[in-house]
Design a protein around this motif. Sequence first.
Motif, PDB file in Angstrom:
ATOM      1  N   TRP A 128     -12.105   3.335   3.109  1.00 45.23           N
ATOM      2  CA  TRP A 128     -12.507   3.331   1.703  1.00 45.23           C
ATOM      3  C   TRP A 128     -12.107   4.600   0.943  1.00 45.23           C
ATOM      4  CZ3 TRP A 128     -13.476  -0.571  -1.250  1.00 45.23           C
ATOM      5  CH2 TRP A 128     -13.997  -0.360  -2.529  1.00 45.23           C
TER       6      TRP A 128
ATOM      7  N   PHE B 194      -8.718   4.199  -0.484  1.00 47.71           N
ATOM      8  CA  PHE B 194      -8.679   3.375  -1.694  1.00 47.71           C
ATOM      9  C   PHE B 194      -9.108   4.179  -2.921  1.00 47.71           C
ATOM     10  CE2 PHE B 194      -9.671  -0.454   1.237  1.00 47.71           C
ATOM     11  CZ  PHE B 194      -8.325  -0.571   1.553  1.00 47.71           C
TER      12      PHE B 194
ATOM     13  N   ALA C 152       0.831  -1.210   0.000  1.00 44.63           N
ATOM     14  CA  ALA C 152       0.000   0.000   0.000  1.00 44.63           C
ATOM     15  C   ALA C 152       0.861   1.254   0.000  1.00 44.63           C
ATOM     16  CB  ALA C 152      -0.932  -0.003   1.214  1.00 44.63           C
TER      17      ALA C 152
ATOM     18  N   ALA D  93     -10.051   1.647  -5.818  1.00 44.13           N
ATOM     19  CA  ALA D  93     -11.410   1.333  -5.357  1.00 44.13           C
ATOM     20  C   ALA D  93     -12.191   0.534  -6.393  1.00 44.13           C
ATOM     21  CB  ALA D  93     -12.160   2.608  -4.983  1.00 44.13           C
TER      22      ALA D  93
ATOM     23  N   LEU E 179     -11.290  -3.047  -6.461  1.00 45.32           N
ATOM     24  CA  LEU E 179     -11.729  -3.761  -5.266  1.00 45.32           C
ATOM     25  C   LEU E 179     -13.233  -4.030  -5.267  1.00 45.32           C
ATOM     26  CD1 LEU E 179      -9.633  -1.894  -2.533  1.00 45.32           C
ATOM     27  CD2 LEU E 179      -9.259  -4.207  -3.383  1.00 45.32           C
TER      28      LEU E 179
END
Length: 444
Positions: A66, A69, A27, A75, A78
Amino acid sequence: MPTETSKINACSPVRVAIVGAGIGGLALAVALSRLIPEESIKVDVFDQAQELKEIGTGIVFWHRTWPIFEHLGIADALLQHLVRKPDTERTLNLKVIKADQPKNADVFDFYQNGIPTQFHRPAMQKTLIDSLPDSVKVHLAHRLVSYNETDEGVTLNFQDEKSQSYDLLVGADGIKSQIRAELINKRFPDQKKSVEPVWTGITFHRTLIDAEKIRKVYPDHISLSKPVQYVGDGNYATTYPIMQGRTIYMSAQVIDYGKHDTCLEEAEGSTATDTQKLLSFYEGWSEEFLELLKNMDTSSQWMIKHLNPIRSFAEGRVALLGDAAHAMTPNLGSGAGQAIEDAYTLAHLLSKAISEQKPIHRVTSAYTKSRQPLANLVLEKSLKADRLTRFHSDRTPGYEGINDKDDESKKEMFKRFAVEYEALYSWWETNPVEQEVEKALQML
């Protein structure tokens, strides 16, 4: 002591070494590539593994993660792994059920603004790996032996590999972090109790369950559609649907109170779960709950460790991230989320430092001042959550003899439990991520 010689040079890219290619390390690599122009940074990720295997079971991120992301541009990738798209509506985040009795009893429904997102861990890992640009180099089969830090840089010494020099070293090398041990021994010798993780006494059994097997016996089983925590006298378990509802992730936790804060070799690694032995810990629990245990797929057991809180996550040119900094019990489902917040904050700090030519030690100082208080708070609350959810008649103050109480007395205890439980999660709302990042940037 850092000096102005550690000031960032605008004429050459900042060299960042990330040791550890887990969720937190990957990340950070993604965040750095998104926030800093390619010509201004050089990122290398090192891991001792021979290959990056997609391993693991379930992983949870609460709604506060979230937006990160989304900002990092992952996002959409995912979303395909989720049962439903995250939103900010007030939603049932966890249904707490007392199951150590013939029939389940509702304790309370835990609502918050925004739903938790539950992933199959390999899906999260693959998304991060696929999001790495070509400019980020991943070096496998690199085992770090030591590092040497000076005002000019930090040199990484690898087993059977050439040493390499960087401007910043980030230890994302997990709960048994080599970098944490070296940082503490060199910089914080009075913090030696935090070098090695300690066993909490908790044994954590993780498995995946074919949802169709449960549906055939209990078509309306609560675990098919909702995140559930089954609590009882001494033990508990958590379930939630993943892989678009085709699979149920389950963790069943038992504890040996006498082993809390011990350092045992047998607490290392994972081994296969003895299903019959596990069932014996839940003798007398509801049939609806036991059906889950009876249908466990291949299950592994982990002896859950955590860290005694560390006073500082960084110093000079070295920073710790994720479990290397604040390994916690899984009770609040926040370990991975905190690692993401570490990565997001550190990337923002380094981005600003590069644009303003600030010294590296200013980055690590602001990072630890901003992240250490909150992450350690979550670490401590996570262990408190474990003790609370066990309803242990001898060890949970205020819940003594709960199984012998009449219905009205139990209801009052359940109300008190709800208040105490919700308080464990209050930091979510009072410390929003963007606000925390802004505070960190002001410290730079």
